[in-house]
Every structure is written in C-alpha cells, then in structure tokens.
Design a protein around this motif. Structure first.
Motif, mmCIF file in Angstrom:
data_model
loop_
_atom_site.group_PDB
_atom_site.id
_atom_site.type_symbol
_atom_site.label_atom_id
_atom_site.label_comp_id
_atom_site.label_asym_id
_atom_site.label_seq_id
_atom_site.Cartn_x
_atom_site.Cartn_y
_atom_site.Cartn_z
ATOM 1 N N TRP A 1 18.082 43.825 11.139
ATOM 2 C CA TRP A 1 19.581 43.685 11.663
ATOM 3 C C TRP A 1 20.208 45.102 11.492
ATOM 4 O O TRP A 1 20.984 45.329 12.621
ATOM 5 C CB TRP A 1 20.384 42.564 10.896
ATOM 6 C CG TRP A 1 21.741 42.595 11.359
ATOM 7 C CD1 TRP A 1 22.200 41.709 12.373
ATOM 8 C CD2 TRP A 1 22.820 43.099 10.760
ATOM 9 N NE1 TRP A 1 23.484 41.881 12.512
ATOM 10 C CE2 TRP A 1 23.862 42.530 11.699
ATOM 11 C CE3 TRP A 1 23.070 43.951 9.779
ATOM 12 C CZ2 TRP A 1 25.186 43.378 11.189
ATOM 13 C CZ3 TRP A 1 24.061 44.634 9.587
ATOM 14 C CH2 TRP A 1 25.554 44.100 10.124
ATOM 15 N N LEU A 2 20.066 45.607 10.559
ATOM 16 C CA LEU A 2 20.897 47.217 10.389
ATOM 17 C C LEU A 2 20.463 47.939 11.509
ATOM 18 O O LEU A 2 21.335 48.653 12.144
ATOM 19 C CB LEU A 2 20.647 47.582 9.037
ATOM 20 C CG LEU A 2 21.507 48.697 8.744
ATOM 21 C CD1 LEU A 2 23.035 49.006 8.854
ATOM 22 C CD2 LEU A 2 21.126 49.413 7.559
ATOM 23 N N ARG A 3 19.334 48.144 11.567
ATOM 24 C CA ARG A 3 18.677 49.050 12.625
ATOM 25 C C ARG A 3 19.217 48.842 13.988
ATOM 26 O O ARG A 3 19.494 49.607 14.864
ATOM 27 C CB ARG A 3 17.203 49.083 12.520
ATOM 28 C CG ARG A 3 16.544 50.304 13.409
ATOM 29 C CD ARG A 3 14.884 50.295 13.364
ATOM 30 N NE ARG A 3 14.293 51.313 14.040
ATOM 31 C CZ ARG A 3 13.764 51.070 15.002
ATOM 32 N NH1 ARG A 3 13.713 49.585 15.420
ATOM 33 N NH2 ARG A 3 13.114 51.994 15.655
ATOM 34 N N LEU B 1 25.406 50.018 18.469
ATOM 35 C CA LEU B 1 27.089 50.511 18.237
ATOM 36 C C LEU B 1 26.742 52.100 18.862
ATOM 37 O O LEU B 1 27.931 52.590 18.803
ATOM 38 C CB LEU B 1 27.334 50.398 17.000
ATOM 39 C CG LEU B 1 27.637 49.112 16.332
ATOM 40 C CD1 LEU B 1 27.987 48.953 14.961
ATOM 41 C CD2 LEU B 1 28.845 48.300 17.427
ATOM 42 N N GLY B 2 25.567 52.572 19.027
ATOM 43 C CA GLY B 2 25.563 53.855 19.519
ATOM 44 C C GLY B 2 25.418 54.957 18.118
ATOM 45 O O GLY B 2 25.634 56.183 18.533
ATOM 46 N N VAL B 3 25.461 54.415 16.974
ATOM 47 C CA VAL B 3 25.264 55.446 15.796
ATOM 48 C C VAL B 3 23.951 56.074 16.111
ATOM 49 O O VAL B 3 23.816 57.428 15.751
ATOM 50 C CB VAL B 3 25.405 54.633 14.591
ATOM 51 C CG1 VAL B 3 25.103 55.538 13.409
ATOM 52 C CG2 VAL B 3 26.780 53.819 14.554
ATOM 53 N N LEU B 4 22.723 55.270 16.258
ATOM 54 C CA LEU B 4 21.534 55.887 16.773
ATOM 55 C C LEU B 4 21.556 55.689 18.162
ATOM 56 O O LEU B 4 21.859 54.715 18.750
ATOM 57 C CB LEU B 4 20.459 55.163 15.951
ATOM 58 C CG LEU B 4 20.589 55.113 14.442
ATOM 59 C CD1 LEU B 4 19.288 53.956 13.738
ATOM 60 C CD2 LEU B 4 20.215 56.330 13.845
ATOM 61 N N ARG C 1 8.627 39.310 13.902
ATOM 62 C CA ARG C 1 9.135 40.904 13.684
ATOM 63 C C ARG C 1 10.633 40.826 13.604
ATOM 64 O O ARG C 1 10.897 41.778 13.278
ATOM 65 C CB ARG C 1 8.338 41.575 14.825
ATOM 66 C CG ARG C 1 6.854 41.474 14.974
ATOM 67 C CD ARG C 1 6.517 42.410 16.075
ATOM 68 N NE ARG C 1 5.016 42.611 16.128
ATOM 69 C CZ ARG C 1 4.539 43.237 17.196
ATOM 70 N NH1 ARG C 1 5.209 43.610 17.921
ATOM 71 N NH2 ARG C 1 3.090 43.292 17.088
ATOM 72 N N GLU C 2 11.300 39.910 14.376
ATOM 73 C CA GLU C 2 12.754 39.845 14.387
ATOM 74 C C GLU C 2 12.960 38.504 14.626
ATOM 75 O O GLU C 2 12.315 37.542 15.026
ATOM 76 C CB GLU C 2 13.243 40.891 15.510
ATOM 77 C CG GLU C 2 12.636 40.324 16.820
ATOM 78 C CD GLU C 2 13.309 41.341 18.046
ATOM 79 O OE1 GLU C 2 14.770 41.288 17.947
ATOM 80 O OE2 GLU C 2 12.655 41.822 18.750
ATOM 81 N N PRO C 3 14.482 38.065 14.261
ATOM 82 C CA PRO C 3 14.932 36.906 14.286
ATOM 83 C C PRO C 3 14.769 36.257 15.741
ATOM 84 O O PRO C 3 14.985 36.862 16.758
ATOM 85 C CB PRO C 3 16.201 37.074 13.874
ATOM 86 C CG PRO C 3 16.132 38.074 13.253
ATOM 87 C CD PRO C 3 15.495 39.150 13.666
ATOM 88 N N TRP C 4 14.482 35.022 15.806
ATOM 89 C CA TRP C 4 14.410 34.382 17.098
ATOM 90 C C TRP C 4 15.398 33.052 17.330
ATOM 91 O O TRP C 4 15.300 32.140 16.076
ATOM 92 C CB TRP C 4 12.959 33.939 17.548
ATOM 93 C CG TRP C 4 12.813 33.330 18.823
ATOM 94 C CD1 TRP C 4 12.916 31.991 19.448
ATOM 95 C CD2 TRP C 4 12.746 33.996 20.326
ATOM 96 N NE1 TRP C 4 12.827 32.149 20.761
ATOM 97 C CE2 TRP C 4 12.856 33.207 21.115
ATOM 98 C CE3 TRP C 4 12.922 35.606 20.244
ATOM 99 C CZ2 TRP C 4 12.751 33.662 22.623
ATOM 100 C CZ3 TRP C 4 12.710 35.940 21.674
ATOM 101 C CH2 TRP C 4 12.719 35.114 22.752
ATOM 102 N N PRO C 5 16.136 32.811 17.991
ATOM 103 C CA PRO C 5 16.242 33.401 19.387
ATOM 104 C C PRO C 5 17.068 35.013 19.468
ATOM 105 O O PRO C 5 17.679 35.017 18.355
ATOM 106 C CB PRO C 5 16.978 32.683 20.356
ATOM 107 C CG PRO C 5 17.676 31.665 19.329
ATOM 108 C CD PRO C 5 16.805 31.562 18.114
ATOM 109 N N LEU D 1 14.968 40.281 2.955
ATOM 110 C CA LEU D 1 15.256 42.056 2.940
ATOM 111 C C LEU D 1 14.853 42.720 4.281
ATOM 112 O O LEU D 1 15.534 43.450 4.807
ATOM 113 C CB LEU D 1 14.565 42.457 1.817
ATOM 114 C CG LEU D 1 14.665 44.121 1.491
ATOM 115 C CD1 LEU D 1 16.198 44.401 1.510
ATOM 116 C CD2 LEU D 1 13.842 44.661 0.544
ATOM 117 N N PHE D 2 13.523 42.159 4.595
ATOM 118 C CA PHE D 2 13.138 42.712 5.877
ATOM 119 C C PHE D 2 14.120 42.359 7.120
ATOM 120 O O PHE D 2 14.433 43.260 7.947
ATOM 121 C CB PHE D 2 11.778 42.084 6.290
ATOM 122 C CG PHE D 2 11.227 42.485 7.757
ATOM 123 C CD1 PHE D 2 10.569 43.816 8.028
ATOM 124 C CD2 PHE D 2 11.013 41.654 8.742
ATOM 125 C CE1 PHE D 2 10.002 44.056 9.033
ATOM 126 C CE2 PHE D 2 10.632 41.870 9.965
ATOM 127 C CZ PHE D 2 10.041 43.156 10.119
#
Length: 359
Positions: free
Chosen positions: A38-40, A46-49, A196-200, A32-33
């Motif tokens: 990934w979404l953020r 994509l420039g949405v944020l 904290r995030e996927p690697w690589p 879930l994390f």
C-alpha cells in the motif's frame, strides 16, 4: 523446500482445517507485506515516487496471483490483433530466467535478436519475438527498455508489456489482469495467500492526464468470475519442427510419442494432446522456464512433442522436436474496448531521456 512450497500452495486454495490454520499463522506477515504494498503504491500515485511516461500508449498484461496464469499467450494474441488493426507494436518484458551480464552497464536492457537465446533474453520474450515478428526488448527497468526500443524502432505506436502489473515505475494506459482457475485463492496476501496485492484493486490514475487507467479482467481457465472475460484456448491441430516442417497431430495415430513441458501446468498440455487422440508413451513435466540444455531424450519413446515455449530452447540441441502451438482467442467485446482505449490514449510525442523528441 518443495514440501514447504506444496504446503503453502495447499493453504492458498485448500479448505481443510490445517490449511486455514497455516494461513492464519502467516497472516501477520501478510499484514506487514500488505502495508508495504500500500505504501509503495501510494507514493507512486501521489507522485512522491515518479512514474516514467513513454511517448506511446502502454498496455500492461499482468496478474495478482503468484505463479503462471497464461499471460504470454494473451500477450501474443493481443500483439497479433493490434498488428492486424494496423498498429505498429513493440513488446517489453523483464526477461525472466535470463542470465544477467555482470559486466553490462545498468540497467541491463537488451533487444531480442535473431541470434538471441533463451539464456540471453528469457524463453517467453524469445517466443514472442519469433512468433509475432515485432521488436521485443527485455530489462528489469521496463521504462528504460521502452525508451531504448523506441530509439531503435521510432515507428512503433504502442507497447505491450508482458507482466509488470506491480511494476509501478512504468506508467501505463491500459491494464489487463489475468486469472486462472484458482480465482483469488483464499483471498489473502503473500505468504498467507497467493495474492501479490489486495483484490479488488483500487483505481489507478495516469500521472500525466489524471484519468483513471482502464483495467479489464480476463480468465484463462475455470469458472469465469462476474465481470471477467473468458479466454478460449486450444492446441493447434498441427505441430512444427525447427525448419518449419509441419505435421498434423492426427498423423501420429496410434504411434506412441513422448511429450515434455516446462510450463506452469504441464499436465494441461499433456491432457490437451490426449484430447487430440495422441498416445503418450512418456511425459516429462519440467519446472516453468526450465533449462533444457543437456536434457536427454530417449528415441525409444517415440517422437518428441513439446510446447512452443519449450521449443525455442529445445531446438538448439534437438531440432527434430515437434512444437504444438497454443491457439488463444480473446473475446471481441474485449478487443473492441481495447481498441477504443488505445485511440483515446494517443498523445503528442514526448522527450526521450536523452533530451530529444522521439519520432
């Protein structure tokens, strides 16, 4: 709480069956994390944020592992190198551990001043400002802190961000990802693993140019991973007091001293002192970023040796404490690559949030 933390850290790097079982039990939460991460990241890519682009190149030094990996000494070594190359450098930091002013306007950004304390700005930004003699601003909103720094110091040509690899609101031109001896641990995301995030990491593109942001991996301890740059670290052969008095470490000879360290791995500092022949009668391993106000030091244990990070806090009450600098050497091929990337990242001046051009 400490027992839970210890169990997690063992699961992140351990090979025992119970470590694997604990990691497996936590994997659904990690999934879930990972989806949220990934979404953020995707929304920013994509420039949405929207990312905010500063008028000068930004070099982010960060990590994907939980816990200290030795980023700040690398930041200081980079700042010193860039200054020697003729760049006018500024530094941004979140200011971890500082006391927030509830009455201050948001975002609470502030400069590190000569009169600042670690409680005001954080121990690491204070150390960087005092050691490197460059403008340093802190704030959870690193982009706002960057614009504020450039308003006050329009001659600054490059900004180095201490931490912030996952701070996507700040556009960056160069990334350095720092690892220690843990590598990627068990390879899982929080809380099943230390990541904290996927690697690589997947490639990231600059929002203005669309060019891929160059990223290099540096390793501060352990066996160097393929493609990573090894950082050389060693204690200086001297210590200094608050008034600038210096003393050679060997001068203590067989005289017992006491050592304290409020860093991620205090024992590493103690072992480095012993390697210099210093006799440690007593050691105090404090939590990283520990508040040392009110700390009692026993004169019977001898002179006090500490890290520079501890000294910027300790000297307010104990100016007689001796700080031992950590010398960090970055590989020449890495520095050369960074120099080239910074030159390529220079761009025309951009408008500040206040609507006028930054010089």
């Amino acid at each position: 709480m400490n027992a839970v933390r210890h169990a997690l850290m063992q699961a992140w790097v351990g090979q025992r069956a119970r470590d694997r079982v604990l990691a497996a039990c936590l994997w659904p939460i990690s999934a879930l994390f990972g989806a949220l991460v990934w979404l953020r990241r995707t929304l920013y890519q994509l420039g949405v944020l929207k990312q905010r682009v500063l008028p000068v190149p930004v070099l982010v030094v960060g990590n994907v592992l939980v816990g200290g990996v030795g980023k700040t000494p690398i930041v200081m070594a980079l700042v010193q190198h860039l200054t020697q190359q003729g760049w006018r450098v500024g530094v941004l930091s979140r200011g971890y551990g500082r006391q927030r002013d509830a009455q201050a306007p948001q975002p609470d950004i502030r400069p590190v001043l000569a009169s600042s304390t670690a409680e005001d700005v954080g121990d690491e930004p204070l150390l960087i400002a005092r050691s490197c003699h460059v403008p340093v601003w802190v704030g959870s909103d690193r982009a706002s802190a960057g614009f504020a720094l450039l308003e006050q110091h329009p001659d600054v040509q490059v900004l180095v961000c201490d931490d912030g690899l996952q701070h996507w609101p700040l556009a960056r031109d160069i990334e350095l990802c720092v690892f220690d001896e843990r590598g990627v641990g068990n390879g899982h995301l929080l809380p099943a693993g230390p990541l904290r995030e996927p690697w690589p990491r997947s490639a990231w593109r600059h929002p203005s140019t669309g060019n891929e942001v160059p990223m290099w991996v540096v390793q501060t301890a352990g066996q160097t991973a393929p493609g990573a740059f090894a950082v050389q670290r060693a204690l200086a052969s001297f210590a200094r007091q608050a008034d600038g008095t210096q003393r050679n470490l060997q001068s203590w000879g067989n005289t017992p001293v006491q050592a304290l360290a409020g860093i991620a791995k205090p024992e590493v500092f103690f072992d480095m002192l012993r390697a210099h022949g210093v006799q440690l009668a007593h050691t105090q391993a404090l939590p990283d970023h520990a508040d040392v106000r009110g700390l009692t030091l026993n004169p019977a244990w001898g002179d006090v040796l500490c890290t520079e990070k501890d000294a910027v806090k300790l000297w307010a009450q104990h100016p007689q404490a001796w700080a031992v600098p950590l010398l960090t050497e970055l590989p020449e091929p890495l520095l050369h690559a960074i120099d080239l990337a910074l030159k390529a990242a220079q761009r025309p001046k951009l408008s500040s949030p206040h609507g006028h051009k930054t010089a």
